[in-house]
Design a protein around this motif. Structure first.
Motif, PDB file in Angstrom:
ATOM      1  N   PHE A 582      38.539  63.153  81.736  1.00  0.00           N
ATOM      2  CA  PHE A 582      39.171  64.399  81.302  1.00  0.00           C
ATOM      3  C   PHE A 582      40.067  64.057  80.106  1.00  0.00           C
ATOM      4  O   PHE A 582      40.944  63.201  80.219  1.00  0.00           O
ATOM      5  N   GLU A 583      39.849  64.745  78.980  1.00  0.00           N
ATOM      6  CA  GLU A 583      40.459  64.287  77.738  1.00  0.00           C
ATOM      7  C   GLU A 583      41.042  65.429  76.916  1.00  0.00           C
ATOM      8  O   GLU A 583      40.471  66.524  76.845  1.00  0.00           O
ATOM      9  N   LEU A 584      42.172  65.157  76.286  1.00  0.00           N
ATOM     10  CA  LEU A 584      42.761  66.019  75.265  1.00  0.00           C
ATOM     11  C   LEU A 584      42.778  65.231  73.958  1.00  0.00           C
ATOM     12  O   LEU A 584      43.158  64.055  73.941  1.00  0.00           O
ATOM     13  N   ALA A 585      42.360  65.896  72.845  1.00  0.00           N
ATOM     14  CA  ALA A 585      42.277  65.180  71.571  1.00  0.00           C
ATOM     15  C   ALA A 585      42.609  66.092  70.405  1.00  0.00           C
ATOM     16  O   ALA A 585      42.290  67.291  70.415  1.00  0.00           O
ATOM     17  N   ARG A 586      43.271  65.512  69.403  1.00  0.00           N
ATOM     18  CA  ARG A 586      43.462  66.176  68.120  1.00  0.00           C
ATOM     19  C   ARG A 586      42.812  65.287  67.055  1.00  0.00           C
ATOM     20  O   ARG A 586      43.167  64.124  66.898  1.00  0.00           O
ATOM     21  N   THR A 587      41.849  65.862  66.321  1.00  0.00           N
ATOM     22  CA  THR A 587      41.039  65.067  65.396  1.00  0.00           C
ATOM     23  C   THR A 587      40.997  65.709  64.015  1.00  0.00           C
ATOM     24  O   THR A 587      40.655  66.900  63.882  1.00  0.00           O
ATOM     25  N   TYR A 588      41.331  64.908  63.007  1.00  0.00           N
ATOM     26  CA  TYR A 588      41.158  65.315  61.607  1.00  0.00           C
ATOM     27  C   TYR A 588      39.797  64.810  61.149  1.00  0.00           C
ATOM     28  O   TYR A 588      39.458  63.631  61.329  1.00  0.00           O
ATOM     29  N   VAL A 589      38.969  65.711  60.565  1.00  0.00           N
ATOM     30  CA  VAL A 589      37.592  65.385  60.205  1.00  0.00           C
ATOM     31  C   VAL A 589      37.384  65.607  58.715  1.00  0.00           C
ATOM     32  O   VAL A 589      37.746  66.662  58.171  1.00  0.00           O
ATOM     33  N   GLU A 590      36.776  64.623  58.058  1.00  0.00           N
ATOM     34  CA  GLU A 590      36.435  64.735  56.638  1.00  0.00           C
ATOM     35  C   GLU A 590      35.005  64.239  56.436  1.00  0.00           C
ATOM     36  O   GLU A 590      34.741  63.036  56.515  1.00  0.00           O
ATOM     37  N   PRO A 591      34.016  65.135  56.205  1.00  0.00           N
ATOM     38  CA  PRO A 591      32.637  64.696  55.965  1.00  0.00           C
ATOM     39  C   PRO A 591      32.550  63.813  54.728  1.00  0.00           C
ATOM     40  O   PRO A 591      33.147  64.114  53.697  1.00  0.00           O
ATOM     41  N   LYS A 592      31.764  62.734  54.815  1.00  0.00           N
ATOM     42  CA  LYS A 592      31.594  61.807  53.695  1.00  0.00           C
ATOM     43  C   LYS A 592      30.219  62.007  53.041  1.00  0.00           C
ATOM     44  O   LYS A 592      29.551  61.053  52.652  1.00  0.00           O
ATOM     45  N   PHE A 593      29.809  63.248  52.942  1.00  0.00           N
ATOM     46  CA  PHE A 593      28.562  63.616  52.262  1.00  0.00           C
ATOM     47  C   PHE A 593      28.772  65.012  51.690  1.00  0.00           C
ATOM     48  O   PHE A 593      29.807  65.645  51.915  1.00  0.00           O
ATOM     49  N   ASP A 594      27.807  65.509  50.954  1.00  0.00           N
ATOM     50  CA  ASP A 594      27.931  66.797  50.265  1.00  0.00           C
ATOM     51  C   ASP A 594      27.854  67.932  51.287  1.00  0.00           C
ATOM     52  O   ASP A 594      26.757  68.352  51.671  1.00  0.00           O
ATOM     53  N   TYR A 595      29.020  68.426  51.720  1.00  0.00           N
ATOM     54  CA  TYR A 595      29.023  69.470  52.755  1.00  0.00           C
ATOM     55  C   TYR A 595      30.328  70.246  52.710  1.00  0.00           C
ATOM     56  O   TYR A 595      31.423  69.691  52.540  1.00  0.00           O
ATOM     57  N   LEU A 596      30.177  71.595  52.873  1.00  0.00           N
ATOM     58  CA  LEU A 596      31.315  72.500  53.037  1.00  0.00           C
ATOM     59  C   LEU A 596      31.016  73.425  54.193  1.00  0.00           C
ATOM     60  O   LEU A 596      29.860  73.842  54.401  1.00  0.00           O
ATOM     61  N   PHE A 597      32.059  73.747  54.985  1.00  0.00           N
ATOM     62  CA  PHE A 597      31.881  74.656  56.118  1.00  0.00           C
ATOM     63  C   PHE A 597      32.483  76.012  55.763  1.00  0.00           C
ATOM     64  O   PHE A 597      33.667  76.120  55.409  1.00  0.00           O
ATOM     65  N   ASN A 598      31.641  77.054  55.814  1.00  0.00           N
ATOM     66  CA  ASN A 598      32.036  78.422  55.461  1.00  0.00           C
ATOM     67  C   ASN A 598      32.531  79.126  56.722  1.00  0.00           C
ATOM     68  O   ASN A 598      31.754  79.480  57.604  1.00  0.00           O
ATOM     69  N   TYR A 599      33.847  79.358  56.775  1.00  0.00           N
ATOM     70  CA  TYR A 599      34.432  80.026  57.935  1.00  0.00           C
ATOM     71  C   TYR A 599      35.222  81.237  57.444  1.00  0.00           C
ATOM     72  O   TYR A 599      36.252  81.106  56.769  1.00  0.00           O
ATOM     73  N   ASN A 600      34.674  82.425  57.767  1.00  0.00           N
ATOM     74  CA  ASN A 600      35.294  83.700  57.351  1.00  0.00           C
ATOM     75  C   ASN A 600      35.541  83.749  55.840  1.00  0.00           C
ATOM     76  O   ASN A 600      36.598  84.201  55.373  1.00  0.00           O
ATOM     77  N   GLY A 601      34.575  83.219  55.070  1.00  0.00           N
ATOM     78  CA  GLY A 601      34.678  83.256  53.615  1.00  0.00           C
ATOM     79  C   GLY A 601      35.477  82.123  53.008  1.00  0.00           C
ATOM     80  O   GLY A 601      35.504  81.982  51.775  1.00  0.00           O
ATOM     81  N   ASN A 602      36.094  81.291  53.828  1.00  0.00           N
ATOM     82  CA  ASN A 602      36.838  80.134  53.328  1.00  0.00           C
ATOM     83  C   ASN A 602      35.980  78.872  53.467  1.00  0.00           C
ATOM     84  O   ASN A 602      35.359  78.656  54.516  1.00  0.00           O
TER      85      ASN A 602
END
Length: 831
Positions: A582-602
């Motif tokens: 059973f785990e709780l985690a806070r993770t900062y993620v940075e893709p190291k390839f050509d990628y953007l995530f479109n979330y509500n226009g951002n």
């Protein structure tokens, strides 16, 4: 330390007694008569083996013995002091014994039908609701010194036909000298067995193992023979065979009524059984003694004869009050067989040089040929229909904390007879040898190395972290480790540091853990990590750590994401037959390839995920053992199930997205007596909500995007699509199915013995909200993906070769693009 049992591979049984005679019983055509009854003048009983041979031992002088066999005339032989081996011929009767004919058909079949029909009435685990008893067991690995020549051999060799050199071989002499004083190995244990609610539990009250201060739990858990004679699958030496009294046994076995014999005051039928198949591992043979009144088993001899001659004997006492035959004694023997065959043993195949059947190619016997293993158990203090509840009934074995610390008075109370001088010497000599040669320390070192650690004082160095390679980091060079019991049994520190020669970045981890509860292996852990990971990969937190000398699949991976993570988790086995995280985690993620995530226009090029996760593996059919060091799985049985739920926590520690992920895995494996094995894997996942591609699913691709087949040759993965290109497919939901069937190893040459494996894999999936993923081009699995292939593993030194073909809706236009050739590397440690 299951590898200890390799000592039992090199032996022939010769039991030592004050008076002993040997012989063989044949018919008038010189064909051996198996399981003929031998009765001595002092009323000792024995039976001939499958080759008609017998050995009779007695503490008093044997004056004569009588041989009886159904359908043959009984014969009495007078014993001569100067003769030790007797060849006896029996003449066949002209009429059958009317008293053993129970119908017009084969009488043995009629009897067996009644045995099968009355199993539930006669099986103590079916008829009785509760019972308990204690057992004293003694196991030895030894040899009869009188059987060993003990001669010192010499041979001459010449150099340039001038100088003569004498080679001395004193191994047999030294072996005889040792075995005359002591056994090679010896262990004792006292257990309490409790049965209730259709479950049988063994609690080990005391255990004593020569050469070890702490017992080797792997040996204690080693299953030599079935406890119940009525199990549908009877087990000998961790191999299960169809039981001659199982519901469908009549189609698997031939039966023959041999005689009627008195067993402890009750008349029994003596029935010989043998498997119908002629294959080397087809099934058992032996003798069942069947009570003529209630058709219960009053005694049983179960045997497998091949490279090893393995036998299990079950003896019972008739309990008039309960009207049942209850087990009182069992014995298990391994002696060396005769055939030049290989043994499927402890997860691997062992080459073994038997005596051979060709009389013109006999080989000289060595001392190891006369070594044997003998395990004997005696039940006592038996109580029926008990009312005391069983503590932790989900455990198959529980070892008390003080089991290895019992005083000598404890053993004197429970031993059937006092230890002889040879057994006493065994403890003293093996204990001193163990201390001198640091055997326990070496055993601990071997365990750690097999799991990928090298102990260096209070720290175990992690061998997995030393060096690896992938297309993003290049060579990954590192150092890592975890503190061991020499540092603390209740607190641990772990961590690693690594450097990528291609990306030029340093990665590291630091963690700590506190033991909350020893018996359930409950740990509270915390860690900080700055590292990279393959995108869209599925990781189950409860999966066991697997150490490979060489892990080939990551070599071809080039798409990673960088992450910085804080984690806190609870790791426990408190729920019966499970392990959970059973785990709780806070993770900062940075893709190291050509990628953007479109979330509500951002558009997000990096993001924060705060998640709660529960991961659990459930093995409902496995056996578990509780030891003073914690809980472990002693016998892995299938199917087993793994579930994992991940939930993001909105508005907690800067979490950016709301989503849920459900992952599952089901594994099943079936082994066959002929050495073949079939395995199934069903795995799937479902991501709901706004999930970046870094945390979706890629369904385990393992093919390079190169033009020719030969350019794409690389190492095969374990459960990966060998014809699917990296980053070709992504899914937010998928299901994956794999079936493998492995055949027994094929002998091409003496050292070339590959194993043939047929493989089929398939997957279906889909992508919800594809507009959110900006950058990579990919396909979905809504039409399915299919591949099949052939693996020829372990061709030489663990290396093999495989070929795979891609077909179905996602088949490529060019024929050669659907073909993948892979190199395999398999090292089997028998774990």
């Amino acid at each position: 330390m299951k590898l200890f049992c390799l000592f039992t591979l090199f032996f022939t049984l010769t039991l030592q007694a004050q008076f002993q005679i040997n012989g063989i019983v044949n018919d008038s055509n010189s064909d051996p008569l198996p399981f003929a009854t031998i009765t001595t003048s002092d009323n000792n009983n024995a039976i001939t083996d499958v080759d008609g041979k017998f050995t009779i031992s007695s503490k008093t002088k044997i004056n004569s013995f009588t041989i009886s066999y159904v359908g043959f005339q009984t014969k009495t032989i007078t014993v001569s002091d100067s003769k030790k081996f007797y060849t006896v011929y029996l003449q066949q009767k002209t009429d059958d014994l009317k008293e053993v004919v129970v119908s017009n058909e084969n009488p043995a079949l009629a009897i067996l039908r009644k045995v099968i029909a009355n199993k539930n009435t006669n099986n103590p685990q079916k008829k009785l609701k509760n019972f308990e008893y204690k057992t004293y067991n003694k196991l030895i690995v030894t040899a009869n010194p009188d059987s060993i020549n003990g001669r010192i051999d010499s041979s001459a060799s010449y150099k340039d036909l001038k100088k003569k050199r004498i080679n001395i071989d004193s191994s047999d002499y030294k072996f005889k000298e040792v075995i005359s004083k002591q056994h090679l190995f010896q262990t004792e244990k006292v257990s309490q067995y409790q049965f209730g609610n259709k479950k049988l539990k063994e609690t080990i009250l005391g255990t004593k193992m020569a050469g070890f201060k702490q017992p080797v739990y792997e040996i204690i858990a080693f299953n030599l023979q079935s406890i119940s004679i009525y199990d549908s699958k009877y087990e000998l030496f961790e191999t299960k065979y169809s039981n001659p009294v199982s519901n469908d046994a009549l189609k698997d076995y031939n039966y023959k009524l041999l005689d009627t014999v008195d067993i402890k005051g009750r008349n029994t039928f003596m029935i010989y059984f043998k498997n119908k198949e002629k294959r080397k591992a087809a099934g058992l043979e032996g003798v069942l003694y069947i009570d003529q009144e209630n058709f219960a088993i009053a005694k049983a001899i179960m045997r497998i004869k091949g490279v090893l001659d393995i036998s299990g004997i079950h003896e019972f006492e008739y309990v008039h009050k309960e009207k049942i035959w209850f087990p009182t004694n069992t014995s298990f023997k391994i002696v060396k067989g005769r055939n030049n065959e290989d043994i499927n043993f402890l997860g691997g195949t062992i080459q073994f040089d038997g005596d051979g059947e060709n009389l013109f190619e006999t080989r000289k016997k060595t001392a190891s040929d006369f070594t044997y293993l003998l395990s004997e158990s005696n039940n006592f203090d038996i109580h029926y229909n008990t009312t005391a509840p069983i503590k932790d009934p989900s455990l198959y074995i529980e070892i008390k904390d003080d089991a290895s610390k019992k005083p000598e008075e404890f053993w004197d109370e429970y031993r059937k007879e006092n230890l002889d001088l040879k057994s006493q010497r065994t403890y003293l000599l093996l204990d001193s040898i163990s201390i001198k040669k640091r055997i326990e320390k070496r055993l601990g070192l071997g365990r750690k190395i097999i799991n990928g650690y090298l102990p260096l004082g209070p720290v175990d160095m992690d061998l997995k972290k030393v060096i690896s390679y992938n297309n993003y980091e290049g060579f990954r060079l590192g150092l890592g480790g975890i503190t061991n019991d020499r540092f603390s049994k209740y607190f641990r520190i772990e961590g690693y540091g690594a450097y990528g020669t291609k990306d030029g970045k340093f990665k590291y981890n630091l963690g700590t853990g506190f033991l909350l509860e020893k018996n359930t292996n409950t740990w509270l852990n915390g860690s900080y990590t700055d590292d990279v990971r393959e995108i869209a990969s599925t990781l189950f937190a409860v999966d066991k750590r697997v150490f490979k000398i060489y892990d080939p699949r990551p070599i071809n991976i080039s798409t990673f994401y960088h992450y910085i993570s804080w984690k806190a988790n609870l790791q426990t086995k408190i729920i019966p037959k499970t392990e959970a995280v059973f785990e709780l985690a806070r993770t900062y993620v940075e893709p190291k390839f050509d990628y953007l995530f479109n979330y509500n226009g951002n558009l997000y090029s990096n993001y924060v995920m705060t998640t709660a996760m529960a991961s659990i593996v459930w093995a409902p059919f496995s056996d578990f053992m509780q030891t003073p060091t914690g809980r472990s799985e002693t016998e892995k049985r299938f199917p087993r199930f793994t579930f994992q739920l991940t939930q993001s926590l909105p508005n907690v520690l800067d979490n950016d997205f709301t989503f849920s992920k459900i992952d599952f895995k089901t594994e099943f494996e079936k082994k066959y007596l002929n050495g073949q094995k079939t395995s199934f894997l069903l795995q799937g996942g479902y991501a709901i909500g706004d999930v970046p591609i870094t945390h979706l699913y890629n369904t385990m691709p393992n093919n390079l995007n190169k033009e020719t087949i030969f350019q794409r040759i690389t190492f095969a993965g374990r459960n990966s699509f060998e014809t699917m290109y990296f980053n070709e497919f992504f899914s937010s939901q998928y299901v994956f199915f794999q079936i493998k069937h492995g055949f027994d190893r094929i002998r091409i040459m003496k050292k070339v013995r590959p194993s043939l494996v047929l493989v089929t894999r398939m997957a279906w999936g889909d992508m919800e909200k594809p507009e959110q993923h900006v950058g990579p081009a990919y396909k979905t699995l809504n039409k399915g993906f299919f591949e099949s292939g052939i693996e020829l593993n372990k061709i030489f030194k663990g290396f093999g070769l495989g070929g795979f073909y891609r077909y179905g809706p996602n088949q490529l236009m060019e024929f050669e693009d659907n073909i993948a050739i892979k190199i395999s590397y398999v090292i089997d440690l028998g774990l």
